[in-house]
Write an enzyme that holds these catalytic residues in place. Structure first.
Site, PDB file in Angstrom:
ATOM      1  CD  GLU C  60     -34.149  10.037   0.226  1.00 35.17           C
ATOM      2  OE1 GLU C  60     -35.391  10.099   0.117  1.00 35.17           O
ATOM      3  OE2 GLU C  60     -33.469   9.137  -0.290  1.00 35.17           O
ATOM      4  CD  GLN C  82     -27.441   5.748  -1.601  1.00 38.24           C
ATOM      5  OE1 GLN C  82     -28.117   5.437  -2.566  1.00 38.24           O
ATOM      6  NE2 GLN C  82     -27.325   4.975  -0.547  1.00 38.24           N
ATOM      7  N   PRO C  89     -35.996  15.539  -1.142  1.00 37.59           N
ATOM      8  CG  PRO C  89     -36.440  13.263  -1.529  1.00 37.59           C
ATOM      9  CD  PRO C  89     -35.408  14.340  -1.770  1.00 37.59           C
ATOM     10  CG  HIS C 129     -26.735   9.676  -9.676  1.00 32.09           C
ATOM     11  ND1 HIS C 129     -27.867   9.390 -10.390  1.00 32.09           N
ATOM     12  CD2 HIS C 129     -26.612   8.669  -8.764  1.00 32.09           C
ATOM     13  CE1 HIS C 129     -28.391   8.249  -9.949  1.00 32.09           C
ATOM     14  NE2 HIS C 129     -27.651   7.797  -8.958  1.00 32.09           N
TER      15      HIS C 129
HETATM   16  C1  LIG Z   1     -34.873   9.586  -3.542  1.00 38.77           C
HETATM   17  C2  LIG Z   1     -33.730   8.638  -3.725  1.00 38.77           C
HETATM   18  N1  LIG Z   1     -32.973   8.313  -2.673  1.00 38.77           N
HETATM   19  C3  LIG Z   1     -31.914   7.497  -2.820  1.00 38.77           C
HETATM   20  C4  LIG Z   1     -31.591   6.982  -4.034  1.00 38.77           C
HETATM   21  C5  LIG Z   1     -30.362   6.079  -4.203  1.00 38.77           C
HETATM   22  N2  LIG Z   1     -30.783   4.700  -4.479  1.00 38.77           N
HETATM   23  C6  LIG Z   1     -30.794   4.214  -5.726  1.00 38.77           C
HETATM   24  S1  LIG Z   1     -31.431   2.670  -5.800  1.00 38.77           S
HETATM   25  C7  LIG Z   1     -31.676   2.627  -4.129  1.00 38.77           C
HETATM   26  C8  LIG Z   1     -32.314   1.406  -3.509  1.00 38.77           C
HETATM   27  C9  LIG Z   1     -33.677   1.131  -4.061  1.00 38.77           C
HETATM   28  O1  LIG Z   1     -34.185  -0.048  -3.532  1.00 38.77           O
HETATM   29  P1  LIG Z   1     -35.570  -0.647  -4.000  1.00 38.77           P
HETATM   30  O2  LIG Z   1     -36.636   0.396  -3.917  1.00 38.77           O
HETATM   31  O3  LIG Z   1     -35.792  -1.876  -3.241  1.00 38.77           O
HETATM   32  O4  LIG Z   1     -35.393  -0.947  -5.563  1.00 38.77           O
HETATM   33  P2  LIG Z   1     -34.350  -1.947  -6.224  1.00 38.77           P
HETATM   34  O5  LIG Z   1     -33.125  -1.147  -6.516  1.00 38.77           O
HETATM   35  O6  LIG Z   1     -34.109  -3.059  -5.281  1.00 38.77           O
HETATM   36  O7  LIG Z   1     -35.022  -2.391  -7.490  1.00 38.77           O
HETATM   37  C10 LIG Z   1     -31.248   3.806  -3.546  1.00 38.77           C
HETATM   38  C11 LIG Z   1     -31.283   4.079  -2.102  1.00 38.77           C
HETATM   39  C12 LIG Z   1     -32.415   7.344  -5.118  1.00 38.77           C
HETATM   40  N3  LIG Z   1     -32.190   6.875  -6.358  1.00 38.77           N
HETATM   41  N4  LIG Z   1     -33.469   8.165  -4.934  1.00 38.77           N
END
Ligand SMILES: Cc1ncc(C[n+]2csc(CCOP(=O)(O)OP(=O)(O)O)c2C)c(N)n1
Ligand SMILES: Cc1ncc(C[n+]2csc(CCOP(=O)(O)OP(=O)(O)O)c2C)c(N)n1
Ligand SMILES: [Mg+2]
Ligand SMILES: [Mg+2]
Lengths: 322, 355, 322, 355
Positions: C60, C82, C89, C129
């Site tokens: 972010e 999101q 951040p 959220h």
């Molecule tokens: C700081 C932050 N930004 C955005 C989100 C929204 N979000 C939840 S899961 C996700 C993707 C995460 O991907 P990855 O790190 O590859 O983990 P995975 O879900 O594939 O296990 C996002 C963008 C969040 N939870 N926290």
């Protein structure tokens, strides 16, 4: 009692608390070898070793995030942010974790960490060395916030913050770090959070402030003909609402002075409390004298930005004439 | 120009495959341990599959599916001692089951019920981290703090491929390296961050390459091979415990399920690839290994499965039997020593809710 | 006019503005291939290509920091965070740069970027959220902040934000993203920043709110016997102070409703303005109905956290009896 | 485990030394260019030395000294075209002088006077970045944005060794890599972050190793060798311009001066080491090179120096001749379209200041 400056009082508190409790440690940029850019942590590394006065990598979110983990390992980290505006990278950790982690454990774990930093303007520094960021901290649930204005309070409040079982953010008025001196009790000394300090009593009007604006209010009180009460809030959260309401009830006229930008500053919170709980006591509007809603300026005109004695006197004048 | 030695790019594997690679043995894992590992995987798999059903039935809220991630979670967890700390993301929400946490705790968490919040010290398991990568510095701090106290514990932090883009990952990894914290940075590279594929996340040739920049070892492992995960993690744990600092482990798997129950991946994931990957899903692969080794047979497998199903049945029952949460909890857990205003806020709230 | 939900109105605004101005681009996590986790950006990638609807890495601060540079290259980036709490951040970039860069260039360069995000609770989601972070934004000099409450405003305010030469943060009430529908003008449609919306007129008491609290106030007004005026602030900075003061002057009784934690929330700012500028108009205290100063709770009890119709009705009752 | 090839660890050098390494030539640099480079270095050196004096005289405020960093700044800047963008930290405060910015602008900046704030577009030079590393994503965004518009420009961002620990550095570098932005990430590794030595900042064997994690090339260069810096930067610029994305350049020097005028390094830096390093300071090294090549002689060197001194004399004069800043400026530059409250705030302020 010794006559100390504010920064010396901070240093004294750190020495006393690290001595008293072996789980207290200091973490920050340049706190060790250099003893801090303001020398607030001078001598700690020599006395307590590099582990308990740790020169961290240059990463504020990392400092605070690591501190959360240090708490989980049983430490009480005291984190230094080198300057007010350089604390912003740690806001994410503060808001998402520091203020919520205890809640998240159903109240089972404690996060007794401290974030301390010099704050405020007037020091003829390049930009981003002058901010008054207390709103970002005080709006955040789960943390406490205190801002001392005297050497004795700087020591006692920091000690209280270190001993507090909850996370506490302490902002120290850097403008007066070295210039404001006062008697400071030796050895262990604690000023409990949640209690305001009545700086001087008066009947006509109350000036409410904290940190670097307290001396401005005192100077304004000196200049004014009226009988002026000066209240130093010093603990923003928890807040000594009783002291605020008592003074408002007594004088009926309140001017709140804050260095931070106006919108949603802590003066707004204090004014809102008065508007809710003291409306029948008030003989006139609640006035705010604050920094402006603009970026903290080039230092050649910073004096025009900072709430001045003249602006406070002017506000009191308006209020008395109301 | 700095480059990573190509020899290090291969994924470590222990379990053989249809492609002719043979099974290997892992030192120190006897029949009992191998079956325990299977039991853990089945428990996780069952938790996950039941949770998707419970969600559909409206019995839990949004849920982050971890199907085909079980090998990483079980393999890594088994490489730890009970005193070692685990820092999970939402993807490892049920990893506590491997530490004796009852399923109702995790189910309650996904039900938004306070019974789902636990004391990390009870399981040496941090709270589920919802914001991406922000728990990496926590784990670094805990590991460093334990080391400073002269304790034996190390820590492991789980995060995804997407998480490696966050500043928090970077700052935490660097802190751990600088303090030589006994930490395993365990990256679940499932190749997707919601809808963002790995190649849009980074240009690094491998995620393990990131280790170089922190001066720590990086290892790559097949994340659907529970024994390879176990072995690589155990090496990292040994290194941590002997004072050699953190290790970055990249475990590669493929997210064959939606990101979470609310997600519809059809818009962005190739379904053929998903079906392909499902064929090598991690529980089945390990089951094949155990059967080839003569350790597992139908009856035992069935009983392990029905044990897990039974645990889930009991768990959802217990979660649903939790009394409704009291609104007073709003004010209870934020501070050890709360501001006075909380009392009057709660009084007022109770008056209004009562009326 | 089409009947759209809030999120459809946002999507419509983005389509219209990207079509109108080739320098507008969208940057964020999952905005492209997936069309956004709430589908606010659905269709943009297909229509305008992956460069103008860019799936960013998961970072972010990087999104907002990069947006500053994109502005310098002549783009008008619309950044999606999101969720509310995942915007933290980016606060560092927002406070240290987005709000100051124009000032830093002596007013020579413009930073016409937008940060938009769904905000607020009530959606039965895991923690983080559900936040209402407007204070962090509105306290920051150099940025503007708006929070629409209807589909038409969601479109018009976002369009205004995109066209605005200054950085604007737009918070969208996710609780009503899909459930609240309304007529939305087709094609280009702009609702200027700095103007409040008088939702309904009344004489006895004014309910002041924005975003997801506006429907709560409307429901409370329906329930109350009194003649209730409802004012939707919708543009927090710049603020339509005149509308606020006019309504306070008319009814003399003001209740401000805000979902965010109480201390230093925007309700405090509004109350402070009233305490300063409307003190003679007020027939009673200025009351605030807000979220509590606690971490946003487990969703099983989130309804007890959120300002409810019952709490608003109760506050009005107190005020009318004052 | 990923590792960096040892062959890449040596610092690139062009200028020979007492240790027997011979001088090399750099392609494309004729006598004129070589002298221009010297002129730039002398201008920067003079700016720096005079500023320390002005600070002592109370004519400017706190000042971040860049003595022995001139080769990095001049070498890198000369590898750019005028249309390329520079993103400086406080350490490169005067780099605008190499783009025609008058010294009074920079001096005014350090005097806290608004005459020190410039329009970045006038020089393709971003504002001085005070907070560490936060300008890295700005540079990435600008470079990416220019590329998206089909423009030729690339960008360079200067930051220190300490800056590599910040999340902003990481996020910016990764964004640049992913977007294949035409960016040079130029790390001034002067081995200190105020009082924190490099070994307390990172465990990476070299800072250039960090490039690996972003899948970009990393180069190491002797930061006191202006020609090596020029050459390495030019290669990175060529790469950027041909669409191959960002490069990380680590230039190694040693901070022989205090961090800034307010700093007293005696507590933490070994003064003998400082004296040693001063002997190989970058302006002298380059002067030696030019003299050995017969390009520079006493008279020319003296005239270049006195030109620079003259520019500074004029500059401080002009800066001091600036009229005092008007408090009205407080309200002028924050918004194109300011809130109405600014008007009444200013009126009130003027009334009070006037009284
Ligand atoms: C700081 C932050 N930004 C955005 C989100 C929204 N979000 C939840 S899961 C996700 C993707 C995460 O991907 P990855 O790190 O590859 O983990 P995975 O879900 O594939 O296990 C996002 C963008 C969040 N939870 N926290
Ligand atoms: C975000 C932030 N944190 C802290 C500081 C205070 N500070 C100013 S310079 C400095 C050290 C920087 O070291 P390095 O990156 O090596 O650059 P150098 O000063 O050596 O050129 C620090 C900590 C800052 N300016 N910004
Ligand atoms: Mg992933
Ligand atoms: Mg340095």
């Amino acid at each position: 009692m010794a006559e100390l400056s504010i920064v010396e009082a901070v240093n004294d508190a750190l020495h006393v608390e690290l001595e008293r409790d072996p789980s207290v440690m200091v973490v920050g940029e340049d706190v060790g070898r250099a003893g801090g850019v303001f020398r607030a942590t001078a001598g700690l590394r020599d006395r307590f070793g590099p582990d308990r006065c740790f020169d961290s990598p240059l990463a504020e979110a990392g400092i605070l995030g690591t501190a959360v983990g240090l708490c989980m390992a049983g430490w009480r980290p005291v984190c230094e942010m080198q300057y007010d505006a350089f604390s912003y990278p740690c806001l994410d950790q503060l808001i998402t974790h520091v203020g919520r982690y205890r809640w998240r454990t159903g109240g089972k774990m404690q996060f007794p960490l401290v974030v301390r930093m010099p704050y405020g303007g007037g020091v003829r520094a390049p930009e981003l060395h002058d901010d008054s960021p207390e709103t970002y901290y005080v709006h955040t649930p789960g943390v406490k916030v205190a801002i001392p204005s005297t050497p004795a309070d700087a020591k006692g409040i920091l000690a209280a913050a270190i001993r507090d079982p909850d996370p506490v953010v302490v902002l120290e008025p850097k403008l007066h770090y070295r210039t404001l001196k006062g008697e400071v009790p030796e050895g262990e000394y604690v000023v409990p959070l949640g209690k305001a300090r009545l700086v001087r009593e008066g009947d006509d009007v109350t000036l409410v402030a904290y940190g670097s604006m307290v001396p401005v209010c005192e100077a304004a009180a000196d200049e004014l003909d009226a009988s002026v009460e000066v209240l130093d809030i010093r603990s923003l959260k928890p807040l000594d609402e009783d002291a605020l309401l008592a003074s408002a009830a007594k004088t009926g006229r309140v001017v709140i002075v804050q260095e931070a930008p106006r919108t949603c500053g802590f003066a707004a919170e204090l004014a809102a409390i008065l508007a809710e709980k003291a409306i029948l006591d008030l003989h006139g509007p609640v006035l705010r004298v604050t920094g402006y809603d603009v970026p903290y300026p080039y230092w050649q005109i910073e004096d025009a930005y900072m709430p001045s004695v003249a602006r406070v006197v002017d506000a009191v004048g308006k209020l008395l004439e109301f | 120009m700095a480059q990573v030695l190509p020899a290090e790019r291969d994924l470590r594997r222990v379990i053989g495959d249809a492609d002719g690679v043979g099974d290997r043995e892992v030192e120190g894992l006897g029949e009992q341990e191998l079956l325990d590992l299977f039991r853990s995987m089945v428990l996780l798999r069952t938790y996950d599959e039941r949770s998707v059903v419970y969600h559909r039935q409206g019995r839990i809220g949004t849920y982050a599916i971890f199907w085909n991630h079980e090998a990483m979670q079980a393999g890594a967890a088994h490489a730890l001692e009970d005193g070692d700390w685990i820092f999970p993301s939402y993807r490892e929400s049920a990893i506590g089951l491997l530490r004796g946490m009852p399923p109702e705790t995790v189910l309650s968490w996904w039900r938004g019920h306070p019974a789902g919040w636990w004391n990390p010290e009870d399981y040496n398991l941090a709270s589920i981290c919802v914001p991406i990568a922000t728990h990496v510095p926590h784990a670094a701090g805990l590991a460093w703090g334990k080391k400073l106290k002269g304790e034996r514990a190390c820590a492991i932090v789980f995060f995804g491929d997407g998480a490696t883009s966050e500043g928090s990952f970077h700052e935490g990894a660097n802190f751990a390296a600088v303090t030589r914290a006994p930490l395993i940075l365990f990256c679940n590279n499932n190749q997707w961050a919601i809808s963002t594929p790995l190649e849009a996340q980074t240009r690094a040739e491998t995620l393990a390459d990131k280790a170089v920049g922190y001066g720590m070892p990086g290892a790559r492992v097949d994340g659907t091979d529970v024994l390879a995960v176990y072995e690589a993690t155990r090496e990292a744990v040994d290194r941590a415990r002997s004072g050699d600092g953190p290790t970055f482990v990249e475990a590669v798997t493929y997210r064959t399920a939606p990101h979470a129950t609310a997600d519809d991946p059809r818009a962005y994931i190739d379904q053929e690839r998903v079906e392909e990957e499902k064929k090598r899903e991690c529980v089945g692969r390990y089951e094949g290994y155990l059967r080839r080794a003569g350790i597992l047979h139908d009856e035992l497998a069935a009983s392990i499965r029905s044990e897990a199903v039974e645990a889930m049945r009991a768990g959802i029952g217990a979660a649903e039997a939790e009394p409704p949460a009291d609104p007073g909890l709003l004010f209870e857990h934020a501070y050890v020593d709360p501001p006075a205003s909380f009392g009057s806020d709660l009084d007022e709230l109770r008056r209004i809710l009562g009326g």
